[in-house]
Design an enzyme around this catalytic site. Structure first.
Site, PDB file in Angstrom:
ATOM      1  N   ASN A  58       6.156  55.099  24.704  1.00 50.47           N
ATOM      2  CA  ASN A  58       6.065  55.635  26.062  1.00 50.47           C
ATOM      3  C   ASN A  58       6.010  54.361  27.229  1.00 50.47           C
ATOM      4  OD1 ASN A  58       3.899  56.866  25.195  1.00 50.47           O
ATOM      5  ND2 ASN A  58       2.851  57.520  26.139  1.00 50.47           N
ATOM      6  N   ASP A  59       4.778  54.447  27.890  1.00 51.55           N
ATOM      7  CA  ASP A  59       4.486  53.525  28.910  1.00 51.55           C
ATOM      8  C   ASP A  59       4.712  52.403  28.996  1.00 51.55           C
ATOM      9  OD1 ASP A  59       3.312  56.360  29.287  1.00 51.55           O
ATOM     10  OD2 ASP A  59       1.323  55.468  29.989  1.00 51.55           O
ATOM     11  N   PHE A  61      -5.412  53.701  24.894  1.00 52.79           N
ATOM     12  CA  PHE A  61      -4.042  54.432  25.660  1.00 52.79           C
ATOM     13  C   PHE A  61      -3.502  53.211  26.846  1.00 52.79           C
ATOM     14  CE2 PHE A  61      -4.746  59.088  26.668  1.00 52.79           C
ATOM     15  CZ  PHE A  61      -4.379  59.736  25.276  1.00 52.79           C
TER      16      PHE A  61
HETATM   17  C1  FRU Z   1       1.186  58.539  30.780  1.00 51.84           C
HETATM   18  C2  FRU Z   1       0.531  58.508  29.895  1.00 51.84           C
HETATM   19  C3  FRU Z   1      -1.044  58.107  29.968  1.00 51.84           C
HETATM   20  C4  FRU Z   1      -2.058  57.488  28.593  1.00 51.84           C
HETATM   21  C5  FRU Z   1      -0.333  57.582  27.832  1.00 51.84           C
HETATM   22  C6  FRU Z   1      -0.640  58.101  26.476  1.00 51.84           C
HETATM   23  O1  FRU Z   1       2.537  58.841  29.714  1.00 51.84           O
HETATM   24  O2  FRU Z   1       0.043  60.072  29.427  1.00 51.84           O
HETATM   25  O3  FRU Z   1      -2.143  58.771  31.549  1.00 51.84           O
HETATM   26  O4  FRU Z   1      -2.468  56.576  28.924  1.00 51.84           O
HETATM   27  O5  FRU Z   1       0.402  58.233  27.988  1.00 51.84           O
HETATM   28  O6  FRU Z   1       0.318  57.901  25.498  1.00 51.84           O
END
Ligand code: FRU
Length: 463
Positions: A18-19, A78
């Site tokens: 993801n991010d 995270f």
């Molecule tokens: C955004 C998020 C962040 C978090 C991460 C967890 O997509 O929810 O706020 O740190 O992804 O994977």
């Protein structure tokens, strides 16, 4: 061959991403980290994946940078950022999540890790957490996460996202040594959202661009910081019109010549229960270069280095289209298309990509000059019933005689549209037919479409 796996957008070797996290330039190379589950292609056990590049286009995968320290009660690492600390050492700040009292909603902590071997391995700091919720006294803060750090006049500043009394907020802190932090203020509030994620503060002269992800379309504000560290917004805009359908949680790198380069997570939400693609999920957008123009409005351009991937150009100048649909010679699932239109004021036209010869599948970028709106229409993008097909749109008003410039990047299951360097629509589509590869142009309404310039390129794989 997987019809859906992007070939020139960054993805991990396999499994979930993801991010984008902590993008940073260090010793001649660009490093990109990312939220990663190395064990599956669904979200879980957040690690930090890591890759390195010499040109911001081609990437080499490196060993995982951060793994949750279960023995310390940590189950997820995270999102966060990377900086070079006062001793010259690469340093990651991230949100550490565990179970029970360490849960993400009301028990998050901010942790630090340092690398002594040029970013291959990372040692978590002995005295973690570096920041705890207690720092805010009696304030009621939930979903506190995603550190973003920058330095000004020898002072380090950090922003974190969260929800203050159920209202989305960004909090600001300062430090001289990155280890001892002072809470300065609640910098910004967006009461229409419960909490804000992944704040970025990007400085352009005496202005800042504050970007945040509110579990919805990603927003930005242009403004200044007051002496009490509250943000004075002068302008609010949309960074991308897709939100969960394609672009979320962006993060920014400043390169050696000062360019502000941003990646966003191209979410896989639109895939729904579709089983055609598996074993991987999530991509990073084309990096965007952000600038503020003289009116303090934010401009976003695809990173010019991506032009090195172009081949087999097809191009036209001063072409007029009346009623007939034109199918272009170029076709494929990895293309860049650039089109500049001189606006007549009555035109409504479509640029179709991923189109099957029988027209059963097609994804349409449409501009309606009368209403002043641009669309990415996914309603016929796939014959699969599982995938999302909503239409993305944005207002875009043009005057007669003005030029409209559209850049489109298609890459297997990705479509990214940049209009006039101001409006972005980045989303995901899953065309199932092998011959859904055509590109066509048609005028839906109006007398003629006045194309000043049209270029198409095939795009090489980056791997
Ligand atoms: C955004 C998020 C962040 C978090 C991460 C967890 O997509 O929810 O706020 O740190 O992804 O994977």
């Amino acid at each position: 061959m997987d019809l859906y796996k992007p070939q020139y957008h960054f993805i991990p070797e396999k499994n979930w991403m993801n991010d984008p996290n902590g993008p940073i330039y260090y010793k001649g190379k660009y490093h990109l980290f990312y939220q990663h589950n190395p064990n599956d292609y669904h979200w879980d056990t957040m690690h930090w994946g890591h890759a390195v590049s010499e040109d911001l286009v081609h990437w080499e995968h490196l060993p995982i940078a951060l793994t949750p320290s279960n023995e310390l009660g940590e189950t997820h690492c995270f999102s966060g950022c990377a900086v070079i600390n006062n001793d010259g050492l690469p340093t990651i700040f991230y949100t550490s999540i565990g179970e029970n009292e360490r849960n993400g909603k009301d028990g998050a902590q901010q942790w630090m890790a340092v690398s002594h071997d040029d970013m291959i391995t990372w040692e978590k700091y002995d005295s973690n957490p570096v920041l705890k919720l207690k720092l805010h006294g009696k304030m009621n803060i939930k979903e506190w996460r995603d550190p973003f750090i920058w330095k000004e006049n020898e002072v380090w500043y950090m922003v974190l996202g969260g929800g203050c009394e159920e209202k989305g907020c960004v909090l600001i802190y300062s430090s001289l040594d990155l280890m001892n932090w002072k809470f300065l203020n609640k910098m910004f509030e967006a009461p229409e959202f419960k909490f804000l994620e992944c704040p970025n503060m990007i400085k352009f002269g005496d202005k800042y661009v504050l970007v945040y992800s509110p579990s919805d379309i990603v927003r930005y504000h242009v403004g200044t910081l007051n002496e009490d560290f509250t943000f004075i917004s002068e302008y609010e805009g949309i960074l991308d019109n897709s939100g969960w359908e394609g672009f979320y949680a962006p993060n920014t790198l400043i390169d050696p010549i000062g360019r502000k380069i941003m990646w966003g997570w191209m979410t896989e939400v639109s895939r729904g229960d579709f089983e055609g693609a598996n074993g991987w999920a999530g991509a990073q957008s084309i990096p965007r270069v952000l600038t503020l123009d003289s009116h303090n409005s934010l401009k976003m351009e695809p990173l010019s280095e991506y032009e090195m991937l172009r081949y087999d150009e097809e191009s036209y100048n001063n072409k007029i289209i009346n009623k007939n649909k034109i199918i272009l010679k170029s076709k494929g699932r990895a293309l860049e298309i650039k089109i500049t239109i001189k606006i007549n004021g009555d035109e409504d036209f479509s640029l179709n990509v991923f189109e099957s010869p029988d027209n059963v599948e097609t994804t349409t970028i449409r501009y309606d000059a009368v209403v002043g709106e641009i669309f990415v229409d996914r309603s016929k993008s796939s014959i699969s019933e599982q995938v999302h097909k909503t239409i993305l749109k944005s207002p875009l008003k043009k005057e007669v005689g003005q030029l409209l410039s559209i850049r489109v990047f298609v890459d297997h299951s990705i479509i990214e549209v940049f209009a006039d360097s101001e409006i972005c629509l980045s989303t995901r589509i899953y065309p199932t037919l092998e011959n859904s590869e055509n590109v066509s142009l048609e005028l839906n309404k109006g007398n003629e479409l006045n194309i000043q310039e049209l270029s198409l390129w095939k795009m090489k794989s980056i791997w």
